[in-house]
Design an enzyme around this catalytic site. Structure first.
Site, short mmCIF file in Angstrom:
data_model
loop_
_atom_site.label_atom_id
_atom_site.label_comp_id
_atom_site.label_asym_id
_atom_site.label_seq_id
_atom_site.Cartn_x
_atom_site.Cartn_y
_atom_site.Cartn_z
N GLU A 288 0.73 -1.26 0.01
CA GLU A 288 0.03 0.04 -0.03
C GLU A 288 0.72 1.36 -0.04
OE1 GLU A 288 -3.04 0.20 3.07
OE2 GLU A 288 -4.40 -0.94 1.89
N HIS A 309 9.29 -26.50 -1.51
CA HIS A 309 8.74 -27.52 -2.03
C HIS A 309 7.50 -27.18 -3.06
CE1 HIS A 309 11.22 -30.42 0.38
NE2 HIS A 309 11.24 -29.59 0.99
N LYS A 423 -13.72 -0.32 -4.22
CA LYS A 423 -14.72 -0.09 -3.47
C LYS A 423 -15.97 0.64 -4.24
CE LYS A 423 -12.06 0.39 0.68
NZ LYS A 423 -11.40 1.35 1.66
#
Ligand SMILES: O=P(O)(O)OC[C@H]1O[C@](O)(CO)[C@@H](O)[C@@H]1O
Length: 447
Positions: A288, A309, A423
């Site tokens: 951010e 792995h 949003k």
């Protein structure tokens, strides 16, 4: 004084000392902006002196509130998302028994669960089902007081708590942490008379772990928040000058030199499963803060040796645009040795009698050598142990480095305009009042 240490020698086959030193002028200016508030986003520098300015009175108040919840609850749900969740989760996970969730609850040591960090219907159903017969409390955390995810979770859990306990009793078990004046959560808390703590205006969510946002949930589990703040205060003092003895400065200059050399992704690596959420906290802090204006190092994280792995192949052999920052924990809390076995059918007797951690450290060293040889520069951060004080140091170290690094990059490290776009679309799609025009436009696009 034991402290965290930053070692950059394993980046020097990719960038030279001169490449790093050339950034020191910009780094010094960047540090000055952080310390003196002369850069973009200077309204959000409240975290810089927070550790040394945290008052005893505030810590006493947080601990008293935590004790009250500990006395009345066997489970406390911390509701929040992003910076209102990840710091507490990271510290609690780092300090907790790996199997704490499966151990029976002990009186006075409530389990802290998290909600409002997703919009999972099944997650919330199952959480509410789990809480049916629990003596639970709620810490609801939202700086803006208007974030949808925690608001949904709080609406559900508040209703459940009130129906389990009655409104009056429920009010005593709800604590709100939000802005001093603004936002729906502040209005609701005032209306209901909840105990509240304030997130200062000048501390952004992702820099708020050392405020009540992180401190209250951490104190509820029983961890030493004074030691956490003390460690951060030590690091505040150790990061005030523009030189290589300042670990945040060194890290910030080094990662920018690597970025300039084409290393566009930084992977935070741990060799301790308890640090998984520390990686999540770090990803928000750097993602951010730096990902803007179409620039910024992409922050990723792996948990080794587990991820050796899976992601190990890519890291060793994939596109050479990455570097790693390894967080290595020197001392373990417990001793556990590998037993000898007479039959030795598994062929493990060559490491019998060794500490598990010795094997882990060889996995770490072997991987670092292999990755550096394979063209993946490594920064090594050593943490003396997973204890409050060192975690406080590590948190503050990364915060300070993030401010410096963002300014070297040339962005405002303290805003996050990009997160508003999703949003707006979500509100338009849900036909939120006030979004009529956006709703019309997005529906037209979907036809
Ligand atoms: O504490 P709040 O205001 O609910 O915000 C939670 C998170 O949401 C964001 O604002 C992003 O939407 C983050 O920056 C923040 O940490």
């Amino acid at each position: 004084m034991k402290t965290i240490n930053v070692d950059i020698k394993d980046v020097l086959s990719t960038v030279s000392r001169d490449d790093i030193n050339r950034l020191e002028g910009e780094g010094a200016e960047a540090l000055d902006k952080v310390l003196n508030g002369t850069g973009a986003g200077s309204d959000f520098l409240g975290w810089v002196n927070l550790p040394t300015e945290t008052t005893e009175a505030l810590l006493d108040d947080i601990i008293a509130c935590a004790d009250q919840l500990r006395a009345t609850c066997d489970t406390v749900v911390a509701i929040g998302i992003g910076g209102s969740y990840l710091g507490a989760k990271a510290v609690i996970e780092a300090l907790s028994d790996s199997f704490a969730a499966y151990r029976p609850g002990v009186q006075g040591e409530p389990k802290v669960l998290f909600a409002g960090q997703n919009i999972g219907e099944d997650y919330l159903y199952e959480l509410q089902d789990y809480l049916k017969d629990k003596r639970f409390g709620i810490i609801v955390i939202s700086k803006s007081g208007t974030t949808t995810e925690p608001a949904i979770a709080f609406r559900l859990l508040k209703e459940q708590l009130e129906s389990q306990l009655g409104i009056e009793e429920a009010r005593k078990r709800i604590v709100a942490i939000t802005d001093a004046q603004r936002g729906a959560l502040r209005s609701l808390a005032t209306e209901e008379g909840y105990k509240t703590f304030v997130i200062a205006d000048n501390v952004g969510g992702r820099f708020s772990v050392l405020t009540p946002v992180g401190l209250l949930p951490i104190a509820v589990v029983g961890y030493d928040i004074r030691a956490l703040i003390d460690g951060a205060a030590e690091m505040e003092k150790a990061t005030s000058e523009a030189n290589d003895q300042n670990p945040s400065f060194l890290y910030a200059c080094t990662r920018n030199a690597l970025y300039n050399a084409g290393k566009k992704t930084e992977i935070l690596v741990n060799y301790n499963p308890k640090l998984h959420y520390f990686g999540e906290w770090w990803k928000q802090l750097y993602g951010e803060s730096e990902g803007k204006d179409h620039k910024g190092i992409f922050p990723a994280a792996v948990d080794n040796s587990t991820d050796l792995h899976s992601m190990g192949q890519w890291i060793q052999d994939g596109e050479r645009t990455i570097f790693e920052t390894v967080v290595s924990v020197e001392e373990q809390k417990y001793d556990k040795l590998i037993p000898s076995d007479e039959a030795n059918l598994d062929g493990l007797n060559y490491i019998a009698g060794k500490h598990i951690d010795e094997v882990n450290k060889m996995a770490e060293l072997g991987t670092r050598i292999a990755h550096v040889d394979g063209g993946v520069p490594n920064i090594l951060i050593t943490l003396p142990a997973l204890r409050e004080k060192y975690l406080g140091q590590l948190i503050y170290f990364f915060e300070k480095a993030c401010g410096i690094s963002g300014y070297i990059l040339g962005v405002n490290p303290f805003n996050q305009p990009g997160v508003e776009d999703y949003k707006r679309n979500m509100f338009a799609l849900l036909a939120k009042p006030g979004y009529e025009k956006e709703t019309e436009a997005i529906q037209a696009r979907l036809k």
